[in-house]
Design a protein around this motif. Structure first.
Motif, short mmCIF file in Angstrom:
data_model
loop_
_atom_site.label_atom_id
_atom_site.label_comp_id
_atom_site.label_asym_id
_atom_site.label_seq_id
_atom_site.Cartn_x
_atom_site.Cartn_y
_atom_site.Cartn_z
N LEU A 184 0.63 -1.20 -0.17
CA LEU A 184 -0.01 -0.19 0.06
C LEU A 184 0.80 1.26 0.06
CD1 LEU A 184 -2.66 -1.05 2.49
CD2 LEU A 184 -2.97 -0.93 0.25
N GLU A 185 2.06 1.13 0.39
CA GLU A 185 2.83 2.53 0.39
C GLU A 185 3.78 2.83 -0.59
OE1 GLU A 185 4.76 2.25 4.43
OE2 GLU A 185 2.78 3.38 5.32
N LEU A 186 3.95 1.94 -1.77
CA LEU A 186 4.68 2.11 -2.71
C LEU A 186 3.94 2.52 -3.89
CD1 LEU A 186 7.30 -0.85 -2.34
CD2 LEU A 186 7.62 1.45 -2.01
N HIS A 187 4.23 3.77 -4.38
CA HIS A 187 3.39 4.10 -5.48
C HIS A 187 4.25 4.28 -7.05
CE1 HIS A 187 -0.46 5.37 -3.39
NE2 HIS A 187 0.33 5.19 -2.44
N VAL A 188 3.92 3.74 -7.99
CA VAL A 188 4.45 3.85 -9.19
C VAL A 188 3.89 4.83 -9.90
CG1 VAL A 188 5.33 2.66 -11.28
CG2 VAL A 188 4.95 1.25 -9.39
N GLU A 189 5.16 5.98 -10.11
CA GLU A 189 4.40 7.11 -10.99
C GLU A 189 4.66 7.10 -12.35
OE1 GLU A 189 3.19 10.24 -9.47
OE2 GLU A 189 3.02 8.99 -7.56
N GLU A 190 5.87 6.63 -12.79
CA GLU A 190 6.35 6.56 -14.36
C GLU A 190 6.65 5.11 -14.46
OE1 GLU A 190 5.75 9.28 -16.23
OE2 GLU A 190 4.96 10.47 -14.61
N GLY A 191 6.17 4.30 -15.60
CA GLY A 191 6.87 3.32 -16.00
C GLY A 191 5.88 2.56 -16.91
N ALA A 192 6.07 1.10 -16.86
CA ALA A 192 5.14 0.38 -17.77
C ALA A 192 4.82 -0.99 -17.12
CB ALA A 192 5.84 0.29 -19.05
N LEU A 193 3.84 -1.59 -17.51
CA LEU A 193 3.33 -2.85 -17.09
C LEU A 193 3.23 -3.75 -18.57
CD1 LEU A 193 0.09 -2.04 -15.23
CD2 LEU A 193 2.04 -2.91 -14.29
N VAL A 194 4.10 -4.92 -18.45
CA VAL A 194 4.36 -5.73 -19.68
C VAL A 194 3.43 -7.00 -19.65
CG1 VAL A 194 6.04 -6.45 -21.25
CG2 VAL A 194 6.51 -4.66 -19.57
N CYS A 195 2.87 -7.13 -20.68
CA CYS A 195 2.15 -8.48 -20.73
C CYS A 195 2.92 -9.70 -20.84
CB CYS A 195 1.23 -8.60 -22.16
SG CYS A 195 0.37 -9.86 -22.46
N PRO A 196 3.17 -10.69 -20.01
CA PRO A 196 3.94 -11.60 -20.04
C PRO A 196 3.84 -12.48 -21.34
CG PRO A 196 2.14 -12.26 -18.58
CD PRO A 196 1.89 -10.67 -19.09
N GLU A 197 2.78 -12.46 -22.13
CA GLU A 197 2.68 -13.32 -23.20
C GLU A 197 3.05 -12.55 -24.48
OE1 GLU A 197 -0.90 -16.45 -22.44
OE2 GLU A 197 -0.99 -15.80 -25.00
N THR A 198 2.58 -11.35 -24.62
CA THR A 198 2.87 -10.64 -26.01
C THR A 198 3.86 -9.66 -25.98
OG1 THR A 198 1.07 -9.05 -25.34
CG2 THR A 198 0.30 -10.92 -26.66
N GLY A 199 4.09 -9.36 -24.87
CA GLY A 199 5.13 -8.24 -24.49
C GLY A 199 4.86 -6.70 -24.73
N ARG A 200 3.56 -6.63 -24.90
CA ARG A 200 2.81 -5.62 -25.04
C ARG A 200 3.03 -4.64 -23.85
NH1 ARG A 200 -0.65 -0.94 -24.83
NH2 ARG A 200 -2.78 -1.44 -25.74
N LYS A 201 3.23 -3.48 -23.88
CA LYS A 201 3.50 -2.32 -22.98
C LYS A 201 2.33 -1.44 -22.65
CE LYS A 201 8.52 -2.16 -22.89
NZ LYS A 201 9.78 -1.58 -22.71
N PHE A 202 1.89 -1.45 -21.42
CA PHE A 202 0.74 -0.54 -20.88
C PHE A 202 1.45 0.56 -20.21
CE2 PHE A 202 -2.75 -3.08 -22.12
CZ PHE A 202 -2.22 -4.27 -22.02
N PRO A 203 1.76 1.68 -20.73
CA PRO A 203 2.37 2.63 -20.03
C PRO A 203 1.84 3.31 -18.72
CG PRO A 203 1.34 3.78 -21.83
CD PRO A 203 1.04 2.26 -21.85
N ILE A 204 2.59 3.74 -17.73
CA ILE A 204 2.21 4.32 -16.56
C ILE A 204 2.55 5.68 -16.71
CG2 ILE A 204 1.90 4.28 -14.00
CD1 ILE A 204 2.82 1.57 -14.26
N ASN A 205 1.63 6.80 -16.62
CA ASN A 205 2.00 8.19 -16.51
C ASN A 205 1.47 8.85 -15.37
OD1 ASN A 205 1.71 7.85 -19.87
ND2 ASN A 205 3.67 8.67 -18.92
N LYS A 206 2.11 9.62 -14.43
CA LYS A 206 1.36 10.20 -13.41
C LYS A 206 0.79 9.26 -12.41
CE LYS A 206 -0.56 13.13 -16.24
NZ LYS A 206 -1.31 14.30 -17.06
N GLY A 207 1.21 8.07 -12.48
CA GLY A 207 0.65 7.01 -11.38
C GLY A 207 -0.82 6.55 -12.11
#
Lengths: 122, 292
Positions: free
Chosen positions: A88-111
């Motif tokens: 609950l205390e760690l907040h990702v602000e910028e980054g990406a989530l990557v699909c394990p099967e297709t490698g497709r990236k879902f970007p994270i902006n401003k959390g």
């Protein structure tokens, strides 16, 4: 985005059979203090995929979660504190989530993760 | 001014200026807070003071999510408008918000969510904005994924503004097909301004747990928004489950039209039988316009 949410998300691109867990690539993250509620932690624990939480926490530089976890550890204050911090205390602000099967990236902006699928992925 | 759903897709309608207008209007804030409280009430969560993990579908700028946080719960919000979500982040809402399209499915693991609310959002699924958007497919994807991610016995309460009966029925149909049981609770059914419809859905078979409460405005209590006080009827709110009894058709045996006397006589007969008959009023058997 907290790791609690990350632990629930699965990639739902058409045709993907195992879209969980999404790999966490974090460029920027912050810590925000939240009051610890042991009842909530004990209630949510059975629903948490531990290995996914472990990997995500490590991606944020938090390596203090045990390799394995079971319900008996919930009586330990020390374990609860670490669990609480990772979940609950760690907040990702910028980054990406990557699909394990297709490698497709879902970007994270401003959390905010962008989970919108393209037309051909639905 | 036509309703928002007829003006533009939600991600375009709720642009930066509209989003800011929406979030700074004290009237809207108050209405949304009230609707959210009611939706949370209808979720019927156990009274054990343990925070739950909830969904807020169409969370927008976080107005409804705030109600969830105030009641101690953790929540994950979905919205399709970046502008609205930016404001949510600006307001430092306590839940996590995701940019997503509910018609594409929620993308959550099975059985992890304790409840879901949605305030004034699900009706957007009924409008085809792009040629590839088939509303039926989107309703199916939404309700299917919602059903899967809810824990057994968990509820989803969706407050929505359907444009007409067809829309309400279509939404209900797809909810039922996904496996939900439940019905509609209508608050203040007689007031056009205050009337609110809540689709209350439960995961799992119908049981005592899924019994729905009465809508507000049942017992003659007047809501504060009520400015026309000409209705003295207190009809029972129509709560329909999966098996809706068919309405009986009026058969005209004589060549003449039926008339008020016949209707009143029939109603009296039914009352004597012990059936549930709405009270007589000046509206009973009133002549309606031809196209009614």
């Amino acid at each position: 985005m907290r790791l609690l949410t990350h632990n629930m998300l699965s990639c739902n691109i058409k045709g993907v059979t195992n879209g969980f867990p999404l790999k966490l690539e974090a460029d920027k993250w912050v810590t925000k203090e939240v009051d610890l509620n042991a009842d909530f932690l004990r209630g949510i624990f059975p629903k948490i995929e531990w290995s996914a939480l472990l990997a995500a926490a490590r991606a944020l530089g938090f390596a203090e979660l045990p390799e394995q976890a079971d319900a008996s550890m919930l009586s330990s204050d020390d374990f609860l504190r670490r669990f609480h911090h990772a979940l609950l205390e760690l907040h990702v602000e910028e980054g990406a989530l990557v699909c394990p099967e297709t490698g497709r990236k879902f970007p994270i902006n401003k959390g905010i993760p962008n989970m919108l699928l393209h037309e051909d992925e639905v | 001014m036509p309703r928002p759903e007829l003006q533009a897709p939600p991600e375009i309608f709720y642009n930066d200026s509209e989003a800011r207008k929406y979030t700074t209007s004290s009237r809207i804030i108050e209405i949304q807070a009230r609707i959210s409280e009611r939706a949370l009430e209808l979720l019927n969560l156990p009274n054990d003071r343990v925070p739950k993990l909830l969904l807020d579908i169409g969370c927008g700028s976080g107005l409804s999510g705030e109600t969830l946080s105030e009641n101690g719960h953790h929540w994950i919000g979905y919205d399709i408008s970046q502008s609205m979500l930016d404001i949510a982040v600006e307001r430092e809402v306590e839940g996590d918000v995701l940019l997503g399209d509910m018609g594409q499915g929620l993308g959550l693991r099975p059985g992890v969510v304790d409840g879901a609310i949605s305030i004034s959002a699900v009706q957007w699924l009924c409008y085809a904005d792009k040629s590839s958007h088939e509303p039926r497919m989107r309703l199916k994807a939404f309700f299917g994924s919602l059903y899967r991610c809810l824990a057994r016995g968990a509820r989803a309460v969706l407050q929505l503004y359907a444009e007409n009966m067809n829309q309400s029925e279509m939404i209900m149909t797809y909810a039922m097909r996904a496996g939900f049981s439940g019905g509609v609770v209508v608050d203040w059914p007689h007031s056009s301004k205050a009337r609110k419809e809540y689709l209350v859905l439960t995961c799992g078979p119908a049981s005592l747990q899924t019994a729905l409460p009465k809508g507000k405005g049942e017992d003659g209590e007047m809501c504060s928004d009520e400015d026309d006080s000409d209705d003295d009827e207190n009809q029972t709110v129509g709560v329909y489950e999966r098996n809706r009894p068919r309405k009986k058709l009026k058969v005209n045996k004589k060549g003449k039209s039926k008339g008020k006397q016949w209707v009143l006589k029939k109603k009296e007969q039914m009352r004597r039988k012990g059936n549930d008959v709405p009270p007589d009023s000046k509206y009973t058997a009133r002549k309606r316009k031809a196209y009614f």
